[in-house]
Motif scaffolding. Structure first.
Motif, short mmCIF file in Angstrom:
data_model
loop_
_atom_site.label_atom_id
_atom_site.label_comp_id
_atom_site.label_asym_id
_atom_site.label_seq_id
_atom_site.Cartn_x
_atom_site.Cartn_y
_atom_site.Cartn_z
N ASN A 196 46.76 45.18 43.91
CA ASN A 196 47.37 46.68 44.19
C ASN A 196 46.49 47.11 44.89
OD1 ASN A 196 49.24 46.69 41.58
ND2 ASN A 196 47.82 47.26 40.24
N LYS A 243 53.01 35.30 45.91
CA LYS A 243 52.63 36.13 45.09
C LYS A 243 51.85 35.93 43.35
CE LYS A 243 55.58 39.33 47.71
NZ LYS A 243 56.09 40.80 47.66
N ASN A 261 49.54 41.70 43.25
CA ASN A 261 50.05 42.54 44.46
C ASN A 261 49.34 42.91 45.38
OD1 ASN A 261 51.71 44.35 45.71
ND2 ASN A 261 51.53 46.05 43.99
#
Length: 537
Positions: free
Chosen positions: A311, A337, A351
């Motif tokens: 993130n 990913k 992410n």
């Protein structure tokens, strides 16, 4: 006291002891021991299976069971026992619907059409009689207790209230154990999160110590830098991968910081990896992490930089130095990913926004067989090419003023500026080391200046020689490098074809077997001359 009264008292004592033991059970193994040691003998059963309704509400499966005298849970046992069975199998659903226990004669039961496989299993094990008791949590049915006897007439109707009392206690015990398992899973997640926070905090402290000077914005108002600021403002709000290109010392890391700080991920730390500073055998662990004991020296679990950057942004500096083997693993992480720790048994979704930087010509590295073309196209989504300092000389006065103030304050010197003549000397210099070289020169000059303005600067002549040696015509290259580049050029001209009249071997006037052998020896593989970037888009 008559026999019936004595039996009722025994059942009451059994229920009381059973209730106390079940209330203290926290794991399935605890409950297994209680059922086997305190219950089966009193009931007259030889085996039992405790099945619960699954979350899908259409199947049931064992929670605990006890063939022979070994602890058996739902992991690693008989396929018949462990498979999922439909709730509506004519046996389980009948017990769920009835408030009273249900007793079956196994010999009669196996004659039915479509009897469940687990009934056949127990019949073949010698079971003569089976009793099912519904287990509830409050008033809601949760499962069924199966009790098996090796002879008939064991499960008497006169004891049904006792069997129901046992099932009620088991319902309470199962609810406690499931709640405890949920808590333990949550605690494990908390421990993992705490470990990650500790590692992030440690990393953050170290990065702040190293990079106190990288918190500001790039300096310069030249037209060349104006174009860079415009590109940064356009790409920062997106999640697009950025490839920052430029000579050493041009401020690639500072631009990476600016992209991150202007992005929606700015509230989290940008994680950095210098691909050139980490030994090749440690890079995989650095990027993806490892489990304890996964290799010699792995004394504890390590969270890799990809997980730390979840993130957030991962800055891969000196990406051109990444070994080919790691390039393939990095490409997979970017495409899927997800990553796998060394020694790990599961994939971890991440992410991560990627910013890469290099001072190398990656297209030339691809031709030389040292960089994968498919990885290059994955990274070069939004390239930003930083101009060298010699192409933005109008920014030198502003840069000099900034560095004088910075190092004057840091060293306690009362240096206030620079004389025009000295500044012109700096503007005339070629700066092969770019802004980094200018910064180091100003730092050294400030230390040599007692007070007032800088009137003289000493430019290092050796850097001119170094700069000149970087010209392609003066570079000394190995024969293997020259041969590799020439073969790659011929293979690409032949569109990847090796043999045949229009193949690379014919162009090089070599037998195709000899050319293939040379390519293997030089490490030339298919991905070096065939563009696979489109396959992954």
């Amino acid at each position: 006291m008559n026999t019936d009264t004595h039996a009722k008292n025994d059942e009451f004592e059994t229920l009381l002891c059973f209730s106390k033991a079940v209330a203290a059970a926290r794991h399935r193994s605890d409950l297994w021991e209680i059922v086997n040691e305190q219950l089966l003998e009193n009931i007259g059963a030889s085996y039992y299976t405790l099945c619960l309704i699954n979350e899908d509400a259409i199947t049931h499966s064992p929670f605990l069971y006890s063939p022979k005298n070994k602890i058996k849970t739902v992991t690693g046992e008989s396929p018949v026992m462990l498979q999922l069975h439909p709730i509506h199998d004519g046996i389980f659903d009948k017990a769920i619907e009835e408030e009273e226990p249900v007793v079956f004669n196994m010999q009669s039961l196996v004659r039915r059409k479509g009897v469940p496989t687990y009934i056949i299993h127990w019949y073949n094990a010698g079971v003569k009689e089976m009793m099912l008791v519904r287990i509830c949590n409050g008033k809601e049915p949760k499962g069924v207790l199966y009790l098996y006897a090796l002879k008939t007439g064991v499960f008497l109707q006169s004891r049904f209230s006792f069997f129901k009392g046992i099932a009620d206690q088991l319902g309470t015990g199962i609810s406690n154990i499931l709640a405890n398992e949920t808590v333990e899973l949550q605690l494990e997640e908390i421990r993992k999160y705490k470990t990650q926070l500790e590692q992030e905090n440690s990393y953050l402290k170290e990065e702040r110590r190293k990079d106190k000077q990288l918190t500001g914005k790039a300096i310069g108002k030249s037209a060349a830098m104006g174009k860079i600021y415009d590109l940064v403002s356009k790409v920062a709000p997106s999640d697009a991968t950025v490839l920052i290109l430029g000579e050493t010392g041009t401020g690639k890391e500072l631009i990476a910081h600016q992209v991150h700080e202007a992005s929606p991920r700015h509230d989290k730390l940008m994680i950095k990896v210098n691909c050139a500073a980490i030994p090749a055998n440690l890079l995989e662990s650095e990027l993806f992490g490892h489990e304890k004991g996964s290799y010699t020296g792995a004394l504890e679990k390590r969270i890799g930089k990809f997980e730390l950057a979840n993130n957030s942004t991962l800055f891969l500096d000196e990406i051109g130095e990444l070994p080919l083997e790691m390039q393939a693993k990095l490409l997979r992480a970017l495409q899927e990913k997800e990553i796998e720790r060394i020694g790990g048994k599961s994939v971890i979704k991440v992410n991560v926004r990627i910013i890469a930087a290099t001072n190398k010509n990656l297209e030339a590295e691809i031709v030389a067989g040292r960089f994968r073309s498919d990885l290059y196209y994955r990274l070069c989504v939004f390239p930003i090419s930083l101009p060298p300092l010699r192409e933005r000389r109008e920014d030198i006065p502003e840069l000099v003023s900034f560095f004088i103030e910075k190092y004057a304050v840091g060293s306690g010197r009362k240096v206030t500026g620079i004389a025009p003549k000295a500044l012109e000397k700096l503007k005339a210099y070629s700066w092969p080391g770019n802004i980094r070289e200018l910064e180091h020169l100003i730092e050294r000059t400030v230390l040599l200046t007692a007070a007032g303005a800088i009137t003289e600067v000493s430019l290092p002549t050796r850097n001119k020689i170094l700069f000149a040696s970087q010209h392609p015509e003066t570079q000394v290259r190995s024969l293997a490098d020259v041969e590799r580049e020439h073969i790659l050029k011929m293979v690409k001209l032949s569109k990847g074809k090796i043999s045949g009249p229009n193949g690379a071997a014919a162009k090089l006037q070599l037998p195709s077997t000899t050319l293939i052998s040379k390519m293997q020896k030089l490490g030339i593989r298919k991905e070096h001359f065939i563009d696979t970037g489109k396959e992954h888009d």
